[in-house]
Design a protein around this motif. Sequence first.
Motif, PDB file in Angstrom:
ATOM      1  N   LEU A  85       0.638  -1.179  -0.027  1.00 19.24           N
ATOM      2  CA  LEU A  85      -0.108  -0.042   0.066  1.00 19.24           C
ATOM      3  C   LEU A  85       0.810   1.283  -0.054  1.00 19.24           C
ATOM      4  O   LEU A  85       0.601   2.011  -0.795  1.00 19.24           O
ATOM      5  CB  LEU A  85      -0.804   0.069   1.188  1.00 19.24           C
ATOM      6  CG  LEU A  85      -2.033   1.257   1.346  1.00 19.24           C
ATOM      7  CD1 LEU A  85      -2.900   1.092   0.277  1.00 19.24           C
ATOM      8  CD2 LEU A  85      -2.638   1.086   2.810  1.00 19.24           C
ATOM      9  N   ASP A  86       1.883   1.231   0.741  1.00 14.69           N
ATOM     10  CA  ASP A  86       2.746   2.360   1.005  1.00 14.69           C
ATOM     11  C   ASP A  86       3.714   2.602  -0.045  1.00 14.69           C
ATOM     12  O   ASP A  86       4.409   3.731  -0.285  1.00 14.69           O
ATOM     13  CB  ASP A  86       3.645   2.202   2.023  1.00 14.69           C
ATOM     14  CG  ASP A  86       2.918   2.653   3.584  1.00 14.69           C
ATOM     15  OD1 ASP A  86       1.543   3.151   3.588  1.00 14.69           O
ATOM     16  OD2 ASP A  86       3.341   1.899   4.456  1.00 14.69           O
ATOM     17  N   HIS A  88       2.655   2.934  -3.396  1.00 15.75           N
ATOM     18  CA  HIS A  88       2.189   3.356  -4.261  1.00 15.75           C
ATOM     19  C   HIS A  88       1.601   5.197  -4.042  1.00 15.75           C
ATOM     20  O   HIS A  88       0.923   5.062  -3.004  1.00 15.75           O
ATOM     21  CB  HIS A  88       0.812   2.898  -5.033  1.00 15.75           C
ATOM     22  CG  HIS A  88       1.287   1.431  -5.297  1.00 15.75           C
ATOM     23  ND1 HIS A  88       1.973   1.202  -6.591  1.00 15.75           N
ATOM     24  CD2 HIS A  88       1.055   0.272  -4.689  1.00 15.75           C
ATOM     25  CE1 HIS A  88       2.159  -0.038  -6.627  1.00 15.75           C
ATOM     26  NE2 HIS A  88       1.781  -0.671  -5.648  1.00 15.75           N
ATOM     27  N   THR A  91      -3.684   6.355  -6.595  1.00 13.22           N
ATOM     28  CA  THR A  91      -4.819   5.567  -5.704  1.00 13.22           C
ATOM     29  C   THR A  91      -5.167   4.359  -6.587  1.00 13.22           C
ATOM     30  O   THR A  91      -5.084   3.074  -5.989  1.00 13.22           O
ATOM     31  CB  THR A  91      -6.265   6.487  -5.817  1.00 13.22           C
ATOM     32  OG1 THR A  91      -5.765   7.729  -4.921  1.00 13.22           O
ATOM     33  CG2 THR A  91      -7.059   5.724  -5.091  1.00 13.22           C
ATOM     34  N   ALA A  94      -2.433   1.746  -6.044  1.00 15.68           N
ATOM     35  CA  ALA A  94      -2.541   1.075  -4.599  1.00 15.68           C
ATOM     36  C   ALA A  94      -3.580   0.028  -4.745  1.00 15.68           C
ATOM     37  O   ALA A  94      -3.603  -1.176  -4.212  1.00 15.68           O
ATOM     38  CB  ALA A  94      -2.572   2.128  -3.612  1.00 15.68           C
ATOM     39  N   TRP A 146      -6.869   5.014   5.189  1.00 20.00           N
ATOM     40  CA  TRP A 146      -6.502   5.361   3.555  1.00 20.00           C
ATOM     41  C   TRP A 146      -7.647   5.629   2.735  1.00 20.00           C
ATOM     42  O   TRP A 146      -7.964   6.529   1.976  1.00 20.00           O
ATOM     43  CB  TRP A 146      -5.469   4.076   3.154  1.00 20.00           C
ATOM     44  CG  TRP A 146      -4.968   4.518   1.716  1.00 20.00           C
ATOM     45  CD1 TRP A 146      -3.871   5.097   1.704  1.00 20.00           C
ATOM     46  CD2 TRP A 146      -5.543   3.898   0.522  1.00 20.00           C
ATOM     47  NE1 TRP A 146      -3.658   4.934   0.268  1.00 20.00           N
ATOM     48  CE2 TRP A 146      -4.568   4.555  -0.349  1.00 20.00           C
ATOM     49  CE3 TRP A 146      -6.562   3.240   0.264  1.00 20.00           C
ATOM     50  CZ2 TRP A 146      -4.836   4.159  -1.704  1.00 20.00           C
ATOM     51  CZ3 TRP A 146      -7.159   2.988  -1.186  1.00 20.00           C
ATOM     52  CH2 TRP A 146      -5.986   3.433  -2.176  1.00 20.00           C
TER      53      TRP A 146
END
Length: 227
Positions: A85-86, A88, A91, A94, A146
Amino acid sequence: MTRTPTATTGQRAARPASRREDIAAAAIELFLDRGIAATRVEDILAAAGVSVGSFYHHFRDKLDLAATVYLEHLQRFQSDLLVELDRHERTEDAVRGLVTAYLRWAGADPRAMGYLHQCRESNVAEISEGEEARLKQAFYGRLTGWLGERAATGELRALPNEHSLALWLGPAEQLVRAAIDPSEHFAAPEPDALVAHLTRAERVLADAAWETLRRPTTDDDADQARE
């Protein structure tokens, strides 16, 4: 009475890992094949090729082993997904990346993923429930935070967290469960075909996750109006 597993991944890291990893790997194989209740410590010792002393140096007993290994794999799985996740900034990347990471994690270590899905025997669940709840709260807290941030920017639909998570990772979870759990209604692929089976699903499920989570654009609204 609820017990706490002997140590977390971080606490174990300072100790020699080889024999401990042998015990854990042998235990997972036996637990999946026979169930935890039907597996004896003697069976684990024989499969791992370790002594009684080595076993009890690392684990209090069989249930401690079962709970500790479950929690460590859960922590590793969640950590790997959050690293993805981190990675990218965009949006869309991710959203797609987490689906792909889920499927690839299962393909790389199907026995560990199978254990995460099937380690539900009540006495083991009781031992691990407190730490499991803490890990899941932190993990899903990161994901929902997020999602909320990206919804606030207008990139994602503003949905209840449960809906967003189900649309995002639910299809990947169901596909993996059906592929590695013999109790599911779909025939599990052969082990050497599992990676190919999951790889073929990456684009389909990543596309589906993005299409259902992204906020519709003006062009989408116009298309719907014409229909």
